[in-house]
Design an enzyme around this catalytic site. Sequence first.
Site, PDB file in Angstrom:
ATOM      1  N   SER A   1       0.849  -1.181   0.000  1.00 25.36           N
ATOM      2  CA  SER A   1       0.000   0.000   0.000  1.00 25.36           C
ATOM      3  C   SER A   1       0.896   1.247   0.000  1.00 25.36           C
ATOM      4  O   SER A   1       1.804   1.347  -0.832  1.00 25.36           O
ATOM      5  CB  SER A   1      -0.926  -0.068   1.221  1.00 25.36           C
ATOM      6  OG  SER A   1      -1.817   1.001   1.225  1.00 25.36           O
TER       7      SER A   1
ATOM      8  N   HIS B   1      -7.908  -4.413  -1.328  1.00 20.62           N
ATOM      9  CA  HIS B   1      -6.638  -3.792  -0.972  1.00 20.62           C
ATOM     10  C   HIS B   1      -6.020  -4.418   0.281  1.00 20.62           C
ATOM     11  O   HIS B   1      -4.800  -4.534   0.387  1.00 20.62           O
ATOM     12  CB  HIS B   1      -6.860  -2.295  -0.775  1.00 20.62           C
ATOM     13  CG  HIS B   1      -5.610  -1.541  -0.515  1.00 20.62           C
ATOM     14  ND1 HIS B   1      -4.592  -1.470  -1.433  1.00 20.62           N
ATOM     15  CD2 HIS B   1      -5.184  -0.850   0.568  1.00 20.62           C
ATOM     16  CE1 HIS B   1      -3.598  -0.762  -0.924  1.00 20.62           C
ATOM     17  NE2 HIS B   1      -3.930  -0.377   0.289  1.00 20.62           N
ATOM     18  N   ASP B   2      -6.860  -4.808   1.234  1.00 21.30           N
ATOM     19  CA  ASP B   2      -6.347  -5.364   2.492  1.00 21.30           C
ATOM     20  C   ASP B   2      -5.791  -6.784   2.357  1.00 21.30           C
ATOM     21  O   ASP B   2      -5.333  -7.357   3.363  1.00 21.30           O
ATOM     22  CB  ASP B   2      -7.440  -5.349   3.574  1.00 21.30           C
ATOM     23  CG  ASP B   2      -7.405  -4.075   4.418  1.00 21.30           C
ATOM     24  OD1 ASP B   2      -6.445  -3.301   4.279  1.00 21.30           O
ATOM     25  OD2 ASP B   2      -8.353  -3.867   5.199  1.00 21.30           O
TER      26      ASP B   2
ATOM     27  N   ARG C   1     -13.038   6.621   8.424  1.00 22.81           N
ATOM     28  CA  ARG C   1     -12.613   5.211   8.412  1.00 22.81           C
ATOM     29  C   ARG C   1     -13.658   4.329   7.725  1.00 22.81           C
ATOM     30  O   ARG C   1     -13.319   3.338   7.103  1.00 22.81           O
ATOM     31  CB  ARG C   1     -12.376   4.724   9.842  1.00 22.81           C
ATOM     32  CG  ARG C   1     -11.758   3.347   9.924  1.00 22.81           C
ATOM     33  CD  ARG C   1     -10.390   3.302   9.251  1.00 22.81           C
ATOM     34  NE  ARG C   1      -9.729   2.024   9.432  1.00 22.81           N
ATOM     35  CZ  ARG C   1      -8.487   1.760   9.083  1.00 22.81           C
ATOM     36  NH1 ARG C   1      -7.746   2.687   8.501  1.00 22.81           N
ATOM     37  NH2 ARG C   1      -7.956   0.575   9.274  1.00 22.81           N
TER      38      ARG C   1
ATOM     39  N   ASP D   1      -8.761  -5.293  -5.767  1.00 25.05           N
ATOM     40  CA  ASP D   1      -8.394  -4.022  -5.103  1.00 25.05           C
ATOM     41  C   ASP D   1      -8.986  -2.844  -5.885  1.00 25.05           C
ATOM     42  O   ASP D   1      -8.668  -2.659  -7.060  1.00 25.05           O
ATOM     43  CB  ASP D   1      -6.850  -3.931  -5.076  1.00 25.05           C
ATOM     44  CG  ASP D   1      -6.327  -2.735  -4.284  1.00 25.05           C
ATOM     45  OD1 ASP D   1      -7.084  -1.787  -4.024  1.00 25.05           O
ATOM     46  OD2 ASP D   1      -5.128  -2.768  -3.935  1.00 25.05           O
TER      47      ASP D   1
HETATM   48  C1  ACO Z   1       0.456  -1.980   6.858  1.00 21.76           C
HETATM   49  C2  ACO Z   1      -0.793  -1.457   7.456  1.00 21.76           C
HETATM   50  O1  ACO Z   1      -1.483  -0.716   6.886  1.00 21.76           O
HETATM   51  S1  ACO Z   1      -1.242  -2.012   8.898  1.00 21.76           S
HETATM   52  C3  ACO Z   1      -2.727  -1.373   9.375  1.00 21.76           C
HETATM   53  C4  ACO Z   1      -3.533  -2.529   9.677  1.00 21.76           C
HETATM   54  N1  ACO Z   1      -4.445  -2.289  10.684  1.00 21.76           N
HETATM   55  C5  ACO Z   1      -5.626  -1.836  10.394  1.00 21.76           C
HETATM   56  O2  ACO Z   1      -5.974  -1.616   9.281  1.00 21.76           O
HETATM   57  C6  ACO Z   1      -6.485  -1.610  11.604  1.00 21.76           C
HETATM   58  C7  ACO Z   1      -7.934  -1.901  11.351  1.00 21.76           C
HETATM   59  N2  ACO Z   1      -8.202  -3.324  11.137  1.00 21.76           N
HETATM   60  C8  ACO Z   1      -8.635  -3.792   9.988  1.00 21.76           C
HETATM   61  O3  ACO Z   1      -8.794  -3.043   9.049  1.00 21.76           O
HETATM   62  C9  ACO Z   1      -8.902  -5.263   9.902  1.00 21.76           C
HETATM   63  O4  ACO Z   1      -9.172  -5.727  11.176  1.00 21.76           O
HETATM   64  C10 ACO Z   1      -7.777  -6.128   9.314  1.00 21.76           C
HETATM   65  C11 ACO Z   1      -7.613  -5.752   7.854  1.00 21.76           C
HETATM   66  C12 ACO Z   1      -6.472  -5.891  10.025  1.00 21.76           C
HETATM   67  C13 ACO Z   1      -8.181  -7.568   9.488  1.00 21.76           C
HETATM   68  O5  ACO Z   1      -9.339  -7.848   8.794  1.00 21.76           O
HETATM   69  P1  ACO Z   1     -10.328  -9.044   9.229  1.00 21.76           P
HETATM   70  O6  ACO Z   1      -9.641 -10.046  10.070  1.00 21.76           O
HETATM   71  O7  ACO Z   1     -10.964  -9.524   7.962  1.00 21.76           O
HETATM   72  O8  ACO Z   1     -11.320  -8.327  10.138  1.00 21.76           O
HETATM   73  P2  ACO Z   1     -12.582  -7.496   9.654  1.00 21.76           P
HETATM   74  O9  ACO Z   1     -12.185  -6.287   8.913  1.00 21.76           O
HETATM   75  O10 ACO Z   1     -13.501  -8.373   8.946  1.00 21.76           O
HETATM   76  O11 ACO Z   1     -13.209  -7.066  11.034  1.00 21.76           O
HETATM   77  C14 ACO Z   1     -13.587  -8.011  11.996  1.00 21.76           C
HETATM   78  C15 ACO Z   1     -14.340  -7.249  13.068  1.00 21.76           C
HETATM   79  O12 ACO Z   1     -15.594  -6.819  12.536  1.00 21.76           O
HETATM   80  C16 ACO Z   1     -16.658  -7.378  13.327  1.00 21.76           C
HETATM   81  N3  ACO Z   1     -17.767  -7.650  12.417  1.00 21.76           N
HETATM   82  C17 ACO Z   1     -17.810  -8.543  11.422  1.00 21.76           C
HETATM   83  N4  ACO Z   1     -18.991  -8.457  10.796  1.00 21.76           N
HETATM   84  C18 ACO Z   1     -19.708  -7.495  11.399  1.00 21.76           C
HETATM   85  C19 ACO Z   1     -21.005  -6.946  11.196  1.00 21.76           C
HETATM   86  N5  ACO Z   1     -21.792  -7.346  10.201  1.00 21.76           N
HETATM   87  N6  ACO Z   1     -21.397  -5.946  12.004  1.00 21.76           N
HETATM   88  C20 ACO Z   1     -20.607  -5.498  13.002  1.00 21.76           C
HETATM   89  N7  ACO Z   1     -19.369  -5.988  13.243  1.00 21.76           N
HETATM   90  C21 ACO Z   1     -18.927  -6.965  12.440  1.00 21.76           C
HETATM   91  C22 ACO Z   1     -16.056  -8.620  13.956  1.00 21.76           C
HETATM   92  O13 ACO Z   1     -16.745  -8.993  15.115  1.00 21.76           O
HETATM   93  C23 ACO Z   1     -14.651  -8.138  14.275  1.00 21.76           C
HETATM   94  O14 ACO Z   1     -14.712  -7.301  15.397  1.00 21.76           O
HETATM   95  P3  ACO Z   1     -13.410  -7.050  16.315  1.00 21.76           P
HETATM   96  O15 ACO Z   1     -12.310  -6.619  15.393  1.00 21.76           O
HETATM   97  O16 ACO Z   1     -13.814  -5.976  17.254  1.00 21.76           O
HETATM   98  O17 ACO Z   1     -13.099  -8.359  16.956  1.00 21.76           O
HETATM   99  N1  HSE Z   2      -5.862  -1.122   6.498  1.00 20.32           N
HETATM  100  C1  HSE Z   2      -4.683  -0.424   6.080  1.00 20.32           C
HETATM  101  C2  HSE Z   2      -4.837  -0.154   4.627  1.00 20.32           C
HETATM  102  C3  HSE Z   2      -4.011   0.961   4.060  1.00 20.32           C
HETATM  103  O1  HSE Z   2      -2.718   0.523   3.923  1.00 20.32           O
HETATM  104  C4  HSE Z   2      -4.465   0.828   6.904  1.00 20.32           C
HETATM  105  O2  HSE Z   2      -5.339   1.249   7.611  1.00 20.32           O
HETATM  106  O3  HSE Z   2      -3.408   1.384   6.888  1.00 20.32           O
END
Ligand code: ACO
Ligand code: HSE
Length: 546
Positions: free
Chosen positions: A260, A527-528, A329, A490
């Site tokens: 990214s 993208h993720d 977000r 993506d």
């Molecule tokens: C290099 C970088 O950019 S690093 C930055 C990475 N970090 C982030 O992006 C931080 C934010 N996190 C995320 O975007 C995501 O959690 C990821 C990409 C890291 C992981 O994705 P996934 O494992 O697929 O998790 P997903 O995005 O589906 O979210 C799951 C959460 O949504 C909740 N959820 C799933 N479906 C629903 C729904 N219909 N309604 C409400 N909540 C829901 C789950 O309970 C879970 O909750 P929790 O995280 O509080 O336990």
């Molecule tokens: N989920 C990632 C995607 C962008 O790299 C972030 O929040 O940084």
Amino acid sequence: MNPLRGAARAASRSLRASGLVQHHDAASPIATRKHRLPLNGSIHQAPWRSIQTNPPRRGAQSAAVREEDDGSSGPRIQQDSSSNPAMSFPCLDAQDAKSASLSARSLNSGPEPSYNTGHHKLFHCDEPLLLDWGGILPEFDIAYETWGELNADKSNAILLHTGLSASSHARSTPENPKKGWWEKFIGPGAPLNTDKYFVICTNVIGGCYGSTGPSSIDPSDGKRYATRFPILTLEDMVRAQFRLLDSLGIRKLYASVGSSMGGMQSLAAGVLFPERIGKIVSISGCARSHPYSIAMRHTQRQVLMMDPKWARGFYYDSVPPHTGMKLAREIATVTYRSGPEWEKRFGRKRADPSKQPALCPDFLIETYLDHAGEKFCLEYDPNSLLYVSKAMDLFDLGHSHQVATRKRREENAKRIAKNGWKVQAGDPSCSLTLPDKPYEEQLSAAAPMNEPVADNGDSSSTSTGPPQDLVAGLAPLKNHPVLVLGVASDILFPAWQQREIADALRAAGNKQVEHAELGEDVSLFGHDTFLLDLENIGGRVGKFLG
Ligand SMILES: CC(=O)SCCNC(=O)CCNC(=O)[C@H](O)C(C)(C)COP(=O)(O)OP(=O)(O)OC[C@H]1O[C@@H](n2cnc3c(N)ncnc32)[C@H](O)[C@@H]1OP(=O)(O)O
Ligand SMILES: N[C@@H](CCO)C(=O)O
């Protein structure tokens, strides 16, 4: 990961947690109060008070309108004699409650959350940093973490660049056992194999997890920078990282790796310091930001800046703009995943189909986005989001852009030599005002797709090949082994943008370009994918690094 896992259960958990219970629900506080209301419209009993409304339209039924005085900012309007009951908005109530609880925090410690992902190492640089657009950091910190051992001749270092919102915490460490954002991609025998390599990950400058950014103190006056922080570029972030490498005595990296924004930085590092980098890995990135991606980031910045709590960036002693952050977000999440993933995962399911449709989150995809926004809104500094996202927009490795930047840097260096390390207040170059004359569409801007564009610095791409300006811009990388990965699902950095990188590198004479695209049969995570697909992303990275 099973994309269909417990979504409905999670949704109802999330709804309960955030108070987003459906409206017309006798169990909700508002409905309960409403049922207690006298039907005769005597509206002046506490805690209700009457408010002024526009006069009713002619012929429209006159309605008694009431506002609940519960200390929250938004009025709760009840209509005594309307044809239908007023809706309730638990999603707005939740926002009000959040603001109230944030403002109740001690002003001594400040209501602003401390953005911290735990223990990290800190590099402090006393030597000022001149930024590409003329701004200055008189000194700066870089938060970083490392895994593996640096070998004797310091030739096994891999610099891992992050995406927009990440900290240096890519993997757990003994000092910070919390899982990192690339936990399984780094470690003994992992794609970034710590049996062989010394992996370094930094928080970017402009960020908020320990590196100098808008929430840091400006050493010149002891106050937080806020939006006095200068505009910065991805190349500025890379220059700062190379100061860290200098301090560690690392002359040449074994590899520069990123996804990214990190995939953009990985290329930028090679272009800025070609002799200091061995291999390059760029995943789900681009060589220049394209209008559609800029558009998607623009909308996020706008909703954030329009939150009155953003206060032009000076919110650090007050309630942070958590609503703007949440909405930003949510928009970002729409760009990070894919429609086909959500088709499979949520379909058209509603959180509770037995209830009436609601204007607050209702479909599972809505509650999912709501949850994603809520989870993030106090995790990352809003000003960092603005600056880092803008830096992504400004990214362009085209030759003409590089030439213009070098020229600007030279002029600013002369200015510094004359005036010292200070940008004068009121410098007109610091505030963009749009031209008075409205923009007129240029015919030349939309060249037919099958005609090559002249090598005049025009950045349009054509079906006949990458623009020559980009080919020239990537020429410093012509002898580097480069791995470029893209993902068909993506929408933020579409797969054609990684093809553009690979094509431009090859056209520049690079014979060591590996390019792969994960089809929709492999990943629907959009993208993720780089965060989620260890086998297909990690596998290729590990093989390429050797
Ligand atoms: C290099 C970088 O950019 S690093 C930055 C990475 N970090 C982030 O992006 C931080 C934010 N996190 C995320 O975007 C995501 O959690 C990821 C990409 C890291 C992981 O994705 P996934 O494992 O697929 O998790 P997903 O995005 O589906 O979210 C799951 C959460 O949504 C909740 N959820 C799933 N479906 C629903 C729904 N219909 N309604 C409400 N909540 C829901 C789950 O309970 C879970 O909750 P929790 O995280 O509080 O336990
Ligand atoms: N989920 C990632 C995607 C962008 O790299 C972030 O929040 O940084």
